[in-house]
Design an enzyme around this catalytic site. Structure first.
Site, PDB file in Angstrom:
ATOM      1  CB  VAL B  88      -0.906   0.019   1.246  1.00 54.98           C
ATOM      2  CG1 VAL B  88      -1.726   1.282   1.271  1.00 54.98           C
ATOM      3  CG2 VAL B  88      -1.791  -1.192   1.256  1.00 54.98           C
ATOM      4  CB  CYS B  89       1.827   3.596  -2.340  1.00 53.17           C
ATOM      5  SG  CYS B  89       2.673   5.150  -2.600  1.00 53.17           S
TER       6      CYS B  89
END
Lengths: 704, 165
Positions: B88-89
């Site tokens: 996840v960014c």
């Protein structure tokens, strides 16, 4: 599963190769020679060697680490790839002495590196694992011992071989193992710190600090090693391409460590010295959970300049990474000075609050004083009475300023610094300092405010103030004899504004409506002033003599007043200056400035009265002017709807000086002031005469 | 003394169990290791991810509240802000020091104020409102921007997959 198959395959291949060789040659030695001569056989043997290495690695891993965690595995694979590519780069540099032994040495190096990394990860894991078994300690210690020993041995070997045979690939190995040695040392330090931490029940605050410093030291050693290595390599061989990445990483890590140390030291020092400990009240009020560790804060908490409270230990460890407030991200290092001030604010909020409003009035007062000086030089007698009465007011008001303001060193300077500014601004009437809170558009209110402010100063005594200014009515029943002596001396003089108080009231109401009408009213005033001045000038001499009288009296009577003066924001030094400078003309300045701080305290109440008065709208106040102070009081109470009689009176007494500088923004006021100071009354007023002149007399009086 | 990170993680676990936010379940993978969490995130309503249940894994560093955890979806999910491998960014998962995308101000980075709950809620809002300005999955960002219908179709497929259908 796949690795098992591969291993089995490799073993089968090896067995077949060896079997084939032995089957062909029938004897040990010839079969060995056969295998070494045959390339395919050798390839199989190398693969088998690799398999052996891997198997040994697995065995050792099982011995020292048990099962690897997923994160460790991931980490290991990631780093291994870099290591492999770097090794290949190293091969290109040393392609001349490329040999199986060389490859074996590099493989061994890679192998040992992997164990170093794993050891690092495992020691880091100590910190998060809930329970550390004795097995863990034993494994970690033995692993570190073995790794350290191997590193030392290899470094020794590299050193002696380089010494005896000259620089060779051993140089690379020497440096590599030295670097690995630093890793082992660092790991050991971490292990020790974690182990000590584990022994104690409470978090060990200084652990992070020690870690930071040891990291810095190790980083420094590594940087030196890499620089030396690159330097030597360039001299001996070529530029060591394979060393660039680790060197860059090392330098960056060192730089970061150094920066961390410096910044965190500063932030922590700030925390220890500047930020106040959270008081029990602050901790008990509301949410007292430390946002960093999510535990209740009971003691050992610090409050940041932004007001957020954290555990000291949590804050310290956070400051080692970031020098910001965790909650609002206020950069605590960005504002070293303000910090102190804020801290002081927090420590002495009352003092500050007192000081802040005081400073503004002080400026006001300063400006006012300066402004007044000009008129005074021209006609000291005219205004002579006023300041003196202020004096009297100051004396009469029983409580000295509620805040005994002991200026903290920094703030003590501030008023002084401001003084020149205010003084410089003063001659030009539009000094921003005196601009009243209401906008210029609402000039009537501002002027009223000015009045009320000054009235507020006199608070209790203010009742008497208006009457003192009405020489025609020498009765002054309400006056306390003690505070009014000067009044009596004045009473005899025909002089100045007989009905200042009443007029201001009325006039203000007149001016309430539109700005233009307001201006017109002011113009009227000016005209009146002109007329009055003419008359007043005649009396100046008389007044002068009176002023001298007052001075002498003042010196005697105002001894108690001096105390409040010293508490005023204007520094004693300043006051002395004022006093000395003003002695030649009038001596009441210090007293006046002493009384000023009270404006601020009463501003709010006077606001109320203002509005109430405006609402009351009793425009028909001309009668008021000629009434005694008692009557004035009554009328005002009448007019003021909700305000107390005392409050209501306050605005009645209009102080011309105050009025002046609050209204400076207004052009007319400017002109008026100019004309006061320049004595060019005629020219000014003639310009303004155009407007109608109903209540000239009263207005002019009020002005004074 | 097992470290403040562990204590805080336990506290957060307790908090999450007592007051679970809607559409989020999270907890340590096993009670022995509080630094590996498993989370189940329900696709937010009225979005193309509605109805899906997406498992993710959170890995906490040893200095947890001071450094951000890592979050990785363990299922297939096609989203502009999720790498193809599931990482996840989002900005609050980035430590203030590093800036992989070069666009974040430090104000939106990790701080100890954040918590597992806040991270997961941010992820939920990220699912409903992808940020195609800083795409981790460029393909997804492009699809989302140029071919919203196609994106929604892919999302629906992942939703079905996440439910084992």
């Amino acid at each position: 599963m796949r690795s098992l198959v591969l291993t089995g395959l490799s073993f089968m291949l090896t067995a077949s190769v060896i079997g084939n060789a032995y089957y062909q040659k029938k004897q040990f030695y010839p079969s060995v020679v056969y295998i070494t001569k045959s390339n395919p056989s050798m390839a199989v043997m190398y693969v088998q060697a690799l398999v052996f290495v891997v198997l040994m690695g697995k065995m050792l891993r099982a011995l020292f680490f048990g099962q690897l965690r997923a994160a460790e595995m991931e980490h290991l694979i990631e780093r291994s790839w870099y290591a492999v590519t770097e090794t290949c780069l190293a091969f290109t540099v040393f392609r001349d002495d490329f040999s199986p032994r060389f490859v074996a040495l590099f493989t061994l190096l890679l192998f040992l590196k992997c164990f170093h990394w794993l050891a690092e990860d495992r020691i880091d894991y100590m910190e998060r694992s809930p329970a550390i078994s004795w097995k863990f300690h034993f494994r970690a210690l033995s692993l570190m011992f073995v790794l350290g020993l191997l590193d030392i041995l290899f470094v020794r070997h590299a050193f002696y071989s380089t010494m005896s045979k000259g620089p060779s690939v051993q140089l690379v190995f020497g440096f590599e193992y030295e670097i690995l040695l630093t890793v082992v040392v660092m790991t050991f330090i971490k292990y020790l710190l974690h182990a000590i931490d584990l022994q104690s029940q409470n978090p060990w605050d200084n652990k992070a600090v020690y870690l930071l410093y040891s990291e810095l030291a190790m980083g420094f050693i590594r940087v030196i090693l890499y620089v030396a290595f690159v330097f030597i390599m360039i001299k001996v061989h070529t530029f060591p391409l394979f060393a660039i990445r680790p060197m860059y990483l090392t330098v960056r890590a060192f730089q970061k460590a150094a920066q961390d140390v410096i910044l965190s030291r500063r932030a922590i020092r700030n925390m220890n010295t500047l930020y106040p400990d959270a008081t029990p009240e602050e901790l008990s009020s509301g949410d007292n959970v430390c946002i960093i560790c999510r535990e209740e804060m009971t003691s050992g908490c610090k409050k940041l300049p932004c007001g957020h409270i954290f555990h000291t230990s949590c804050l310290r460890s956070w400051f080692q990474r970031q020098q910001t407030c965790p909650t609002c991200r206020l950069e605590v290092l960005r504002m070293p000075r303000p910090q102190q001030q804020q801290q002081q604010q927090q420590q002495q909020p009352q003092q500050q609050q007192a000081a802040q409003p005081q400073q503004a009035p002080n400026q006001n007062g300063q400006a006012g004083v300066e402004q007044m000086q000009n008129p005074f030089q021209n006609m000291p007698g005219m205004f002579g009475g006023m300041p003196f009465q202020w004096n009297g007011a100051g004396a009469a008001v029983p409580p000295p300023p509620p805040y005994m303001w002991q200026p903290p060193p920094q703030q003590q300077q501030q008023p002084q610094q401001q003084t020149p500014g205010a003084a410089g601004q003063a001659p030009t009437p539009a000094s921003s300092s005196s601009s009243s809170p209401t906008s210029a558009a609402a000039t009537p209110t501002t002027s009223q405010q000015a009045n009320t402010q000054t009235g507020g100063t006199a608070s209790a005594a203010s009742t008497s103030m208006p009457s003192t200014q009405m020489p025609p009515f020498p009765g002054f029943p309400p006056f306390l004899p003690g505070m009014m002596p000067p009044v009596f001396s004045y009473a005899g003089f025909p002089s100045p504004p007989p009905s200042m108080a009443g007029l201001s009231d009325e006039e203000l109401r007149v001016m309430e409506g539109v700005e233009r009408s307001n201006i017109e009213a002011r113009i009227q005033w000016l005209r009146d002033i002109q007329a009055l001045l003419d008359g007043a000038m005649v009396l100046i001499n008389q007044y002068n003599s009176v002023a001298s009288q007052i001075n002498s009296r003042h010196d005697g009577t105002s001894a108690p007043q001096v105390v409040p003066i010293s508490t005023s924001p204007s520094s004693p030094h300043q006051q002395q200056q004022q006093a000395s400078s003003s002695t030649t003309q009038v001596n009441w300045w210090p007293a006046g400035s002493g009384a000023r701080p009270k404006y601020s305290s009463t501003i709010s109440s006077t606001h109320v009265t203002n509005s109430s008065k405006e609402r009351s709208g009793s425009l028909s106040s001309p009668s008021e002017k000629h009434e005694s102070s008692d009557n004035v009081e009554k009328e005002e109470t009448k007019g003021a709807t909700g305000s107390s009689p005392k409050e209501a009176e306050i605005p009645k007494w209009s102080d011309p000086r105050e009025e002046e500088h609050t209204d400076e923004m207004h052009e007319v006021r400017k002109r008026r002031l100019q004309h006061f100071s320049q004595h060019h009354l005629d020219s000014n007023s003639s310009n303004l005469d155009s407007s109608n002149s109903d209540k000239n007399n009263s207005e002019s009086e009020e002005k004074h | 003394m097992a470290g403040s990170a562990l204590k805080r993680l336990m506290a957060e676990y307790k908090q999450l169990t007592l007051n679970p936010p809607e559409g989020i379940i999270a907890g340590p993978v096993d009670e022995e290791n509080f630094f590996e969490w498993e989370a189940l995130i329900m696709g937010p309503q009225d979005t193309c991810f509605e109805g899906g249940v997406f498992p993710a894994r959170l890995t906490f560093p040893s200095d947890y509240p001071l450094s951000p955890p890592k979050m990785k979806f363990t299922c297939e999910i096609f989203h502009p802000n999720i790498y193809a491998d599931g990482r996840v960014c989002i900005s609050i998962l980035h430590a203030p020091g590093d800036d992989p995308m070069g666009y974040e101000t430090s104000a939106e980075r990790w701080s100890p104020v954040q918590s597992v709950e806040k991270i997961l809620l941010s992820v939920v809002s990220m699912l409903s409102e992808p940020n195609d300005e800083s795409a981790a999955n460029v393909d997804a960002a492009k699809t989302w921007r140029d071919d919203r219908k196609g994106f929604e179709e892919i999302a629906r497929v992942t939703v079905r997959k996440s439910l084992g259908l």
